[in-house]
Scaffold this active site. Structure first.
Site, short mmCIF file in Angstrom:
data_model
loop_
_atom_site.label_atom_id
_atom_site.label_comp_id
_atom_site.label_asym_id
_atom_site.label_seq_id
_atom_site.Cartn_x
_atom_site.Cartn_y
_atom_site.Cartn_z
CG ASP A 1 2.44 -76.73 88.22
OD1 ASP A 1 3.52 -76.67 88.84
OD2 ASP A 1 1.43 -77.29 88.67
NE ARG B 1 0.82 -76.80 92.18
CZ ARG B 1 1.14 -78.00 92.65
NH1 ARG B 1 0.22 -78.86 92.97
NH2 ARG B 1 2.41 -78.31 92.83
CD GLN C 1 -4.60 -76.97 84.95
OE1 GLN C 1 -4.82 -77.20 83.76
NE2 GLN C 1 -5.39 -77.43 85.90
CB SER D 1 2.50 -80.22 87.62
OG SER D 1 1.73 -79.88 88.75
CE1 TYR E 1 3.00 -76.05 94.95
CE2 TYR E 1 1.68 -74.18 95.68
CZ TYR E 1 2.46 -74.81 94.71
OH TYR E 1 2.64 -74.20 93.50
#
Length: 397
Positions: free
Chosen positions: A143, A135, A140, A146, A242
């Site tokens: 991901d 993360r 990003q 997400s 997480y």
């Protein structure tokens, strides 16, 4: 047929997991791959259920193969929505088609089924499980968790609104005033925040609960009230961002304190999951029985057993007039945009594996690559996977 060339070939097949409608490559990604010198091959019908017909792939110069085995044979890099432990029913069939040196990228549910990673290692493939993506800001765009959580949170709000026998917004009409529905969202991660945003847009009065006090500002920024329970909480996350498990006594006290909040809600959307572990039970049968008839629970943790003790994974049931929705694959219910987001994530990750000449280069100095690589050259190499499998740590080179 594939055009002849020196570039690598990236491929995707029709997902075989029951009910899965997503696809790992969308037509727009084919153009992205071509700019990097990659050819693309897809199985015929791979994107049909998601709203991407074969003609759209062909229009981007992708090869569309009728034979699934031909895609496995042609692809140097295979992108999958569900592979390995994420698709145990068809793991054997996929293993037979893999070859040494092939690269796999996607979701493989490694923590729940570490033996599946060992079996992939035996085939000599290099597998990148994007569930392990660190993360960090640079990751990003890659991901998948997400992205899919965003879809799940949105769809959960819609399912709740459809199942509730009343409207979400307050309305003042000639027939009288309609009071707004009261929604409680448990867990303020990506899915929870999206569920809050969606139900707020639909007009409900929304509350959000999370163990982490730090997310209060995010919950309130979406127009929801942050629910506080007098628990010793702190940040309920391990390194990497997480969630981690709490002990049984913590969850017991949490359940006691949450009873009143749940009982007062018309809708509860629960999103608490711990990677590779059974979901914590946060909603007891007594809480469900305290809710008014017609109330709705949407359990986003159903695939992991459920946050509600009465959830039946894959089913919608009722208990004392309360509807409990245990859908286990919400992103697949919005396959067009879920596929688009997933495909963009894996395409971004693949770009990180390519050098300037468009060839694969597995650089273990790169945190993103190192943390997601679970097996290579015939052995499981990820430390957490080796620990789960009872294997000794690999010696550092």
């Amino acid at each position: 047929m594939l055009a002849q060339g020196s570039g690598l070939t990236v491929g995707a097949v029709r997902e075989s997991f029951p009910g899965e409608q997503r696809v790992a490559i969308v037509p727009a990604a084919v153009k992205t791959f071509a700019k990097s010198g990659l050819q693309t091959v897809v199985e015929a019908g791979a994107g049909q259920a998601a709203g991407y017909p074969d003609e759209q792939y062909a229009a981007q110069d992708a090869s569309v193969e009728q034979d699934r085995a031909a895609v496995f044979a042609a692809a140097d890099v295979l992108l999958q929505v569900r592979g390995g432990g994420g698709n145990p029913q068809f793991l054997d069939a996929d293993l037979e088609l893999l070859r040494p040196g092939q690269v796999l990228i996607g979701a493989y549910d490694p923590l729940s089924d570490p033996k599946s990673i060992a079996r992939l290692a035996e085939r000599g493939v290099s597998c990148f499980a994007l569930e392990f993506l660190p993360r960090i800001t640079r990751a990003q765009s890659m991901d998948i968790l997400s992205s899919m959580a965003t879809i799940a949170g949105y769809k959960a709000g819609l399912l709740a609104a459809a199942a509730l026998p009343r409207m979400f917004p307050m309305m003042m009409t000639a027939a009288g005033t309609i009071t707004p529905a009261r929604v409680l969202v448990i867990g303020a991660g990506v899915a929870g925040l999206q569920a809050i945003a969606t139900t707020r847009r639909l007009g409900a009065v929304v509350s959000g609960y999370d163990l982490r006090p730090a997310v209060r500002e995010e919950v309130e920024s979406l127009g929801a009230q942050f629910v506080e329970l007098p628990l010793e909480s702190g940040e309920a996350a391990e390194s990497g961002g997480y969630a981690r498990e709490k002990d049984e006594e913590f969850y017991r006290k949490q359940q006691e304190l949450m009873h009143r909040v749940v009982a007062e809600s018309d809708v509860v959307i629960s999103t608490a999951v711990v990677p590779g572990a059974k979901a914590p039970v946060l909603i007891t049968p007594e809480m469900v029985e305290a809710m008014a008839a017609g109330s709705v629970i949407v359990d986003l943790a159903a695939e992991r057993g459920g946050n509600c003790a009465l959830t039946k994974p894959g089913e919608t049931t009722t208990h004392g007039g309360v509807t409990i929705i245990g859908e286990t694959n919400l992103p697949s219910l919005i396959p067009y945009h879920a596929s688009q987001m997933f495909a963009n994530n894996v395409a971004s990750f693949l770009q990180a594996l390519l050098n300037e000449e468009g060839q694969l280069e597995i650089n273990l100095e790169d945190e993103v690559i190192r943390e997601t690589l679970v097996c290579r050259d015939g052995q499981v190499i990820h430390p957490r996977m080796r620990e789960r499998l009872g294997l000794a740590p690999l010696e550092s080179k």
